[in-house]
Design a protein around this motif. Sequence first.
Motif, PDB file in Angstrom:
ATOM      1  N   GLU A 129       0.822  -1.216   0.000  1.00 35.84           N
ATOM      2  CA  GLU A 129       0.000   0.000   0.000  1.00 35.84           C
ATOM      3  C   GLU A 129       0.856   1.267   0.000  1.00 35.84           C
ATOM      4  O   GLU A 129       0.410   2.321  -0.460  1.00 35.84           O
ATOM      5  CB  GLU A 129      -0.936  -0.001   1.225  1.00 35.84           C
ATOM      6  CG  GLU A 129      -2.044  -1.057   1.163  1.00 35.84           C
ATOM      7  CD  GLU A 129      -1.589  -2.492   1.486  1.00 35.84           C
ATOM      8  OE1 GLU A 129      -0.398  -2.690   1.838  1.00 35.84           O
ATOM      9  OE2 GLU A 129      -2.429  -3.407   1.376  1.00 35.84           O
ATOM     10  N   LEU A 163       1.071   2.730  -3.410  1.00 35.50           N
ATOM     11  CA  LEU A 163      -0.118   3.469  -3.864  1.00 35.50           C
ATOM     12  C   LEU A 163      -0.132   4.872  -3.265  1.00 35.50           C
ATOM     13  O   LEU A 163      -0.378   5.868  -3.963  1.00 35.50           O
ATOM     14  CB  LEU A 163      -1.376   2.694  -3.452  1.00 35.50           C
ATOM     15  CG  LEU A 163      -2.713   3.207  -3.964  1.00 35.50           C
ATOM     16  CD1 LEU A 163      -2.699   3.359  -5.475  1.00 35.50           C
ATOM     17  CD2 LEU A 163      -3.836   2.273  -3.535  1.00 35.50           C
ATOM     18  N   ARG A 202       0.239   8.410  -5.546  1.00 33.33           N
ATOM     19  CA  ARG A 202      -0.775   9.464  -5.421  1.00 33.33           C
ATOM     20  C   ARG A 202      -0.118  10.778  -5.017  1.00 33.33           C
ATOM     21  O   ARG A 202      -0.421  11.840  -5.571  1.00 33.33           O
ATOM     22  CB  ARG A 202      -1.824   9.065  -4.368  1.00 33.33           C
ATOM     23  CG  ARG A 202      -2.748   7.926  -4.817  1.00 33.33           C
ATOM     24  CD  ARG A 202      -3.584   7.407  -3.650  1.00 33.33           C
ATOM     25  NE  ARG A 202      -4.564   6.402  -4.065  1.00 33.33           N
ATOM     26  CZ  ARG A 202      -5.303   5.697  -3.217  1.00 33.33           C
ATOM     27  NH1 ARG A 202      -5.163   5.853  -1.909  1.00 33.33           N
ATOM     28  NH2 ARG A 202      -6.179   4.816  -3.666  1.00 33.33           N
ATOM     29  N   ARG A 226     -15.131   9.457  -7.068  1.00 32.49           N
ATOM     30  CA  ARG A 226     -15.683   8.099  -7.022  1.00 32.49           C
ATOM     31  C   ARG A 226     -17.190   8.132  -7.284  1.00 32.49           C
ATOM     32  O   ARG A 226     -17.988   8.275  -6.358  1.00 32.49           O
ATOM     33  CB  ARG A 226     -15.376   7.453  -5.668  1.00 32.49           C
ATOM     34  CG  ARG A 226     -13.878   7.315  -5.440  1.00 32.49           C
ATOM     35  CD  ARG A 226     -13.498   6.528  -4.211  1.00 32.49           C
ATOM     36  NE  ARG A 226     -12.124   6.059  -4.330  1.00 32.49           N
ATOM     37  CZ  ARG A 226     -11.531   5.195  -3.534  1.00 32.49           C
ATOM     38  NH1 ARG A 226     -12.195   4.685  -2.517  1.00 32.49           N
ATOM     39  NH2 ARG A 226     -10.291   4.817  -3.736  1.00 32.49           N
ATOM     40  N   ARG A 279     -13.101  12.434  -2.713  1.00 35.23           N
ATOM     41  CA  ARG A 279     -12.281  12.088  -1.556  1.00 35.23           C
ATOM     42  C   ARG A 279     -10.936  12.794  -1.657  1.00 35.23           C
ATOM     43  O   ARG A 279     -10.246  12.655  -2.672  1.00 35.23           O
ATOM     44  CB  ARG A 279     -12.083  10.564  -1.546  1.00 35.23           C
ATOM     45  CG  ARG A 279     -11.069  10.055  -0.557  1.00 35.23           C
ATOM     46  CD  ARG A 279     -10.810   8.560  -0.755  1.00 35.23           C
ATOM     47  NE  ARG A 279      -9.767   8.111   0.153  1.00 35.23           N
ATOM     48  CZ  ARG A 279      -9.102   6.976   0.032  1.00 35.23           C
ATOM     49  NH1 ARG A 279      -9.385   6.143  -0.956  1.00 35.23           N
ATOM     50  NH2 ARG A 279      -8.153   6.640   0.892  1.00 35.23           N
ATOM     51  N   GLU A 295      -8.272   3.916 -11.296  1.00 32.29           N
ATOM     52  CA  GLU A 295      -8.219   2.598 -10.648  1.00 32.29           C
ATOM     53  C   GLU A 295      -9.596   2.249 -10.107  1.00 32.29           C
ATOM     54  O   GLU A 295     -10.371   3.127  -9.751  1.00 32.29           O
ATOM     55  CB  GLU A 295      -7.192   2.613  -9.495  1.00 32.29           C
ATOM     56  CG  GLU A 295      -7.447   3.702  -8.480  1.00 32.29           C
ATOM     57  CD  GLU A 295      -6.554   3.665  -7.242  1.00 32.29           C
ATOM     58  OE1 GLU A 295      -6.180   2.576  -6.794  1.00 32.29           O
ATOM     59  OE2 GLU A 295      -6.264   4.747  -6.707  1.00 32.29           O
ATOM     60  N   ILE A 331     -12.142   1.014  -7.176  1.00 30.60           N
ATOM     61  CA  ILE A 331     -12.017   1.315  -5.734  1.00 30.60           C
ATOM     62  C   ILE A 331     -11.738   0.053  -4.920  1.00 30.60           C
ATOM     63  O   ILE A 331     -11.378   0.114  -3.766  1.00 30.60           O
ATOM     64  CB  ILE A 331     -13.254   2.061  -5.149  1.00 30.60           C
ATOM     65  CG1 ILE A 331     -14.409   1.093  -4.856  1.00 30.60           C
ATOM     66  CG2 ILE A 331     -13.686   3.229  -5.988  1.00 30.60           C
ATOM     67  CD1 ILE A 331     -15.195   1.495  -3.629  1.00 30.60           C
TER      68      ILE A 331
HETATM   69  C1  IPM Z   1      -8.701   2.567  -1.783  1.00 27.62           C
HETATM   70  C2  IPM Z   1      -7.928   1.516  -1.039  1.00 27.62           C
HETATM   71  C3  IPM Z   1      -6.581   2.092  -0.630  1.00 27.62           C
HETATM   72  C4  IPM Z   1      -6.847   3.307   0.258  1.00 27.62           C
HETATM   73  C5  IPM Z   1      -5.633   1.096   0.063  1.00 27.62           C
HETATM   74  C6  IPM Z   1      -5.356  -0.119  -0.790  1.00 27.62           C
HETATM   75  C7  IPM Z   1      -4.353   1.739   0.506  1.00 27.62           C
HETATM   76  O1  IPM Z   1      -8.649   1.068   0.053  1.00 27.62           O
HETATM   77  O2  IPM Z   1      -8.199   3.059  -2.812  1.00 27.62           O
HETATM   78  O3  IPM Z   1      -9.815   2.889  -1.360  1.00 27.62           O
HETATM   79  O4  IPM Z   1      -7.084   3.148   1.456  1.00 27.62           O
HETATM   80  O5  IPM Z   1      -6.816   4.424  -0.265  1.00 27.62           O
END
Ligand code: IPM
Length: 363
Positions: A89, A92, A96, A106, A134, A281, A283
């Motif tokens: 994670e 990710l 971002r 979303r 978000r 991506e 969700i």
């Molecule tokens: C999301 C996922 C991610 C987040 C994780 C995988 C880190 O839950 O994109 O909603 O919490 O942002």
Amino acid sequence: MEFDIAVLPGDGIGPEVVAEAVKVLETVGESFGHKFRLHQGLIGGIAIDTLETALNEETVNMCKQCDAILLGALGGPKWDDPKAKVHPEDGLLAIRKECKLFANLRPVKVMPMLANSTNLKPEVIEGVDLVVIRELTGGLYYGQPKKQWRNSEGRQGVDTMAYSEVEIERILRVGFELARTRSKKLTSVDKANVLQSSRLWRQIAMEIGADYPDIKLEHMLVDACAMRLIQHPSEFDVLVTGNMFGDIITDEASMLAGSMGMLPSASLAGIPKGKAFGLYEPIHGSAPRRAGQNLANPIATILSVAMMLWYSFELMAEAQAIEDAVIAALEEGYRTYDIMAEGKTRVGTKEMGDLIAERIECQ
Ligand code: IPM
Ligand code: MG
């Protein structure tokens, strides 16, 4: 037209759903005469295994040179050890942040033919068409201090929910601007009865609201919002909230659409206008238990490609063609396991990808 796309499939079902989204993208390219150049990169667990980091600089640079990023999902039990130094994670969160993608859109749209695939009453979810904005590069996910340590009282852990005026204002403006293009109603979700960062959020929302007299601004506490989303979801249109709250309420909201496998997302560096760089991506997560079995629903990722065409490439007809193809496949009764209902035809990941690709029509 020609575009460069960074493709980061990730872990678990990530590569499977991304393969189907790429299939659909390539079909759109052929039908409409565009060239999509794909650049593969590693992120998450697979990057930890091969590069010893969840995301390296080379991949970040490659992504920044592209017009958009398509990401699958990441993580899995193999890398879940809470004592590990690096987690999938982290990759990710890093991409971002590196790309300054603070605005995560979303959309949650209930498709009428899936009304029987949800656990909620059809009359409750009827007509639901909302967007959660978000905040994605601040708040509890990134605030410092963020650590674990030990003192005389034992083990301690801390995360910090911090928001600056600049961060709050820019995400709220995305909310107001988007509300302007829809039903002119904005719900700002916070926890201002307890949290200082939320009190600042609410104050700034009221101040910025003065610039948007045409928008009806409403404030809602996140716990009440969680309830309202199930009780009366169709009253919402545009919601704007912080990173952690947005993460939680969008998983909840996915149940309105029938499955997490239905919800796409776009992460942008500002108010969507013109051709904007973005990361696209689903969700949902990497669903390790479903991986490698041709089970996963690729629709969330395929719809994320539609969002990419819309926001990053300004190819509106092409984006619409994808949405129409998804609707056509569903209307003909095809379902992956997660949205399966009586009398419908159960298909796997690849078959759903094929069915949607075959239904892409160049109007
Ligand atoms: C999301 C996922 C991610 C987040 C994780 C995988 C880190 O839950 O994109 O909603 O919490 O942002
Ligand atoms: Mg989440």
